[in-house]
Enzyme design. Structure first.
Site, mmCIF file in Angstrom:
data_model
loop_
_atom_site.group_PDB
_atom_site.id
_atom_site.type_symbol
_atom_site.label_atom_id
_atom_site.label_comp_id
_atom_site.label_asym_id
_atom_site.label_seq_id
_atom_site.Cartn_x
_atom_site.Cartn_y
_atom_site.Cartn_z
ATOM 1 N N SER A 134 10.648 4.888 2.708
ATOM 2 C CA SER A 134 9.486 5.463 2.013
ATOM 3 C C SER A 134 9.438 6.959 2.293
ATOM 4 O O SER A 134 9.486 7.376 3.458
ATOM 5 C CB SER A 134 8.208 4.796 2.526
ATOM 6 O OG SER A 134 7.082 5.305 1.851
ATOM 7 N N LYS A 160 11.809 5.142 -2.016
ATOM 8 C CA LYS A 160 10.439 5.005 -2.532
ATOM 9 C C LYS A 160 9.749 6.344 -2.377
ATOM 10 O O LYS A 160 9.731 6.910 -1.268
ATOM 11 C CB LYS A 160 9.708 3.923 -1.746
ATOM 12 C CG LYS A 160 8.196 3.897 -1.906
ATOM 13 C CD LYS A 160 7.642 2.572 -1.425
ATOM 14 C CE LYS A 160 6.403 2.763 -0.578
ATOM 15 N NZ LYS A 160 5.812 1.461 -0.176
ATOM 16 N N LYS A 162 6.294 8.509 -2.596
ATOM 17 C CA LYS A 162 4.838 8.484 -2.683
ATOM 18 C C LYS A 162 4.417 9.427 -3.803
ATOM 19 O O LYS A 162 4.963 10.538 -3.913
ATOM 20 C CB LYS A 162 4.217 8.948 -1.354
ATOM 21 C CG LYS A 162 4.416 7.962 -0.230
ATOM 22 C CD LYS A 162 3.670 6.680 -0.484
ATOM 23 C CE LYS A 162 3.761 5.752 0.713
ATOM 24 N NZ LYS A 162 3.012 4.503 0.516
ATOM 25 N N ASP A 188 5.078 4.766 -5.237
ATOM 26 C CA ASP A 188 3.910 4.109 -4.666
ATOM 27 C C ASP A 188 2.746 5.084 -4.669
ATOM 28 O O ASP A 188 2.826 6.154 -4.072
ATOM 29 C CB ASP A 188 4.200 3.658 -3.225
ATOM 30 C CG ASP A 188 3.028 2.878 -2.626
ATOM 31 O OD1 ASP A 188 3.116 2.513 -1.438
ATOM 32 O OD2 ASP A 188 2.041 2.616 -3.339
ATOM 33 N N GLU A 213 4.340 0.913 -7.787
ATOM 34 C CA GLU A 213 3.549 0.190 -6.782
ATOM 35 C C GLU A 213 2.114 0.680 -6.742
ATOM 36 O O GLU A 213 1.867 1.885 -6.591
ATOM 37 C CB GLU A 213 4.201 0.356 -5.401
ATOM 38 C CG GLU A 213 3.567 -0.423 -4.279
ATOM 39 C CD GLU A 213 4.292 -0.211 -2.953
ATOM 40 O OE1 GLU A 213 5.415 0.339 -2.951
ATOM 41 O OE2 GLU A 213 3.708 -0.565 -1.923
ATOM 42 N N ASP A 238 0.387 -4.140 -3.858
ATOM 43 C CA ASP A 238 0.395 -4.042 -2.395
ATOM 44 C C ASP A 238 -1.037 -4.311 -1.920
ATOM 45 O O ASP A 238 -1.396 -5.451 -1.623
ATOM 46 C CB ASP A 238 0.909 -2.640 -1.998
ATOM 47 C CG ASP A 238 0.801 -2.333 -0.507
ATOM 48 O OD1 ASP A 238 1.364 -1.312 -0.079
ATOM 49 O OD2 ASP A 238 0.153 -3.103 0.229
ATOM 50 N N LYS A 262 3.024 -7.669 3.010
ATOM 51 C CA LYS A 262 2.829 -7.112 4.349
ATOM 52 C C LYS A 262 2.077 -8.148 5.172
ATOM 53 O O LYS A 262 0.923 -8.474 4.868
ATOM 54 C CB LYS A 262 2.011 -5.827 4.298
ATOM 55 C CG LYS A 262 2.723 -4.651 3.663
ATOM 56 C CD LYS A 262 1.805 -3.440 3.621
ATOM 57 C CE LYS A 262 2.487 -2.263 2.954
ATOM 58 N NZ LYS A 262 1.548 -1.143 2.761
ATOM 59 N N GLY A 290 5.874 -1.992 4.697
ATOM 60 C CA GLY A 290 5.813 -1.473 6.065
ATOM 61 C C GLY A 290 4.505 -0.765 6.348
ATOM 62 O O GLY A 290 3.868 -0.241 5.439
HETATM 63 C C1 LIG Z 1 -0.553 4.591 3.993
HETATM 64 S S1 LIG Z 1 1.086 4.519 4.571
HETATM 65 C C2 LIG Z 1 1.269 2.824 4.998
HETATM 66 C C3 LIG Z 1 1.272 1.995 3.717
HETATM 67 C C4 LIG Z 1 2.489 2.273 2.853
HETATM 68 N N1 LIG Z 1 3.713 2.009 3.592
HETATM 69 C C5 LIG Z 1 4.846 2.702 3.323
HETATM 70 O O1 LIG Z 1 4.931 3.568 2.489
HETATM 71 C C6 LIG Z 1 6.036 2.358 4.181
HETATM 72 C C7 LIG Z 1 5.743 2.700 5.610
HETATM 73 C C8 LIG Z 1 6.908 2.234 6.511
HETATM 74 O O2 LIG Z 1 8.044 2.608 6.209
HETATM 75 O O3 LIG Z 1 6.620 1.496 7.469
HETATM 76 C C9 LIG Z 1 2.453 1.468 1.559
HETATM 77 O O4 LIG Z 1 1.405 1.513 0.895
HETATM 78 O O5 LIG Z 1 3.415 0.805 1.174
HETATM 79 MG MG LIG Z 2 2.254 0.501 -0.804
#
Ligand SMILES: CSCC[C@@H](NC(=O)CCC(=O)O)C(=O)O
Ligand SMILES: [Mg+2]
Length: 367
Positions: A134, A160, A162, A188, A213, A238, A262, A290
């Site tokens: 991510s 991925k 953001k 995401d 996402e 999610d 998750k 994650g």
């Molecule tokens: C707000 S950041 C945690 C939630 C986010 N998690 C990630 O982007 C991956 C984080 C990881 O690599 O553990 C998600 O919404 O999927």
């Molecule tokens: Mg997410």
């Protein structure tokens, strides 16, 4: 198995670099660890809740309080096995991440005593899983491209990105044009868009993304279904999915065709498996999300990701993606894959020195 005592420990792990999403920027991961001490040995759990209730309604201090004041008194009198934890806590509304941490510790202890790995217990079919990474919102597109280049060179099977309003089409286009059409790319939004953004989001179809996402609010299945009807790119949920019942409803409503599972968000690894089974029955691919877990949660997530329906690379990066030093042995990427722990329980234990170095609070609750 009977609880003798439970240790609640907070650890603070500095991130190797700030991680920015539409929800804010993280520089330290504070995590709540649960260690159960029982007549059959010990077990470890990790709570996914963060310091602030921005990703979900839970936060770390609230989770610790719910465990200490309500969950442990409910479990202490019982002869426990992992399947008993959920039903014994059902009368307590919400707090899925707190519940998941307690169930995970009971699972670890119970499985260690029976020399069984979590992957075997859950029904895993793989010894290695392909993993993704991510990538946070960057200061500039050039900085983003450098980060993506580094992760692709490391071998990650999926990137991925953001996104949020103002940081979406341009950075995605730059990544696609720089690294080509073959890179598996997802985005995401962490709920950052409004239903009025639907026409704008439909433009994401131009980039050959594997999925989009959680663009809208967790409770807005209608908006997600409307976007799914307007786009060829699959919509993945999610934050919207907190149980198998939520997953069934979202699939029925056409709000998603892929699910990010998750374990903390859904109340534990056993509910995560139920969602996996339900998604498989409906032809819906799943992947393991994650929450910047320590090696404890990372190990457990690898076990979950070894189940047959986890056909997309998850957010289970190598330890070095987030941490210079973890509380367990590091997970090292090999050919875009991580090995699924095969030892009993989680297959990892905190290392004493590393654990003490990052512990900020520790308390023991007698049961
Ligand atoms: C707000 S950041 C945690 C939630 C986010 N998690 C990630 O982007 C991956 C984080 C990881 O690599 O553990 C998600 O919404 O999927
Ligand atoms: Mg997410």
């Amino acid at each position: 198995m009977k609880l003798d005592a439970v240790e609640l420990r907070q650890v603070a792990l500095p991130l190797v670099s700030p991680f920015r999403t539409s929800l804010g920027t993280q520089t330290v991961r504070t995590a709540l660890l649960v260690r159960v001490l029982t007549d059959e040995g010990e077990g470890w759990g990790e709570c996914a809740a963060e310091d602030e209730p921005t990703y979900s309604p839970e936060h770390l201090a609230g989770a610790a309080d719910a465990i200490r004041r309500f969950m442990l008194p409910a479990l202490a009198p019982l002869e426990l096995d992992p399947a008993a934890v959920g039903p014994a806590l059902r009368h307590l509304r919400g707090h899925p991440m707190a519940k998941a941490a307690v169930e995970m510790a009971v699972l670890d202890c119970w499985l260690r005593a029976r020399r069984t790995s979590l992957a075997a217990h859950l029904g895993g079919v793989r010894q290695r899983v392909r993993v993704g990474v991510s990538v946070g919102i960057a200061e500039t597109v050039d900085a983003l491209l450098d980060t993506v280049d580094r992760h692709l060179s490391a071998g990650y099977a999926r990137i991925k990105l953001k996104i949020e309003p103002g940081w979406d089409l341009e950075p995605i286009r730059a990544v696609r044009e720089t690294f080509g059409a073959d890179v598996m790319l997802t985005v995401d939004a962490n709920t950052a868009y409004e239903p009025g953004d639907l026409r704008h989001l439909a433009k994401l179809d131009a980039f050959g993304l594997a999925l989009v996402e959680q663009p809208f609010a967790p409770d807005d299945l209608h908006a997600h279904a409307a976007l799914a009807a307007r786009m060829d790119t699959p919509v993945c949920l999610d934050e919207s999915i907190t149980s198998a019942r939520d997953a069934a409803e979202a699939i029925r409503r056409g709000a998603c065709s892929i699910i990010n599972i998750k374990p903390g968000r859904v109340g534990g690894y056993l509910e995560a498996r139920r969602i996996h089974d339900l998604a498989q029955a409906n032809g819906v691919p799943v992947w393991c999300g994650g929450m910047l877990e320590t090696g404890l949660g990372r190990a457990a997530n690898l076990a979950l990701a070894s189940l047959p329906g986890f056909t997309l690379p998850g957010d289970i990066s190598a330890t070095e993606r987030y941490y210079h030093r973890d509380i367990t042995r590091p997970f090292v990427l090999d050919g875009g894959e991580l090995a699924v722990p095969a030892e009993p329980g989680l297959g990892v234990l905190p290392e004493e020195a590393g654990l003490e170095a990052c512990t900020t609070v520790v308390e023991t609750v007698s049961c």
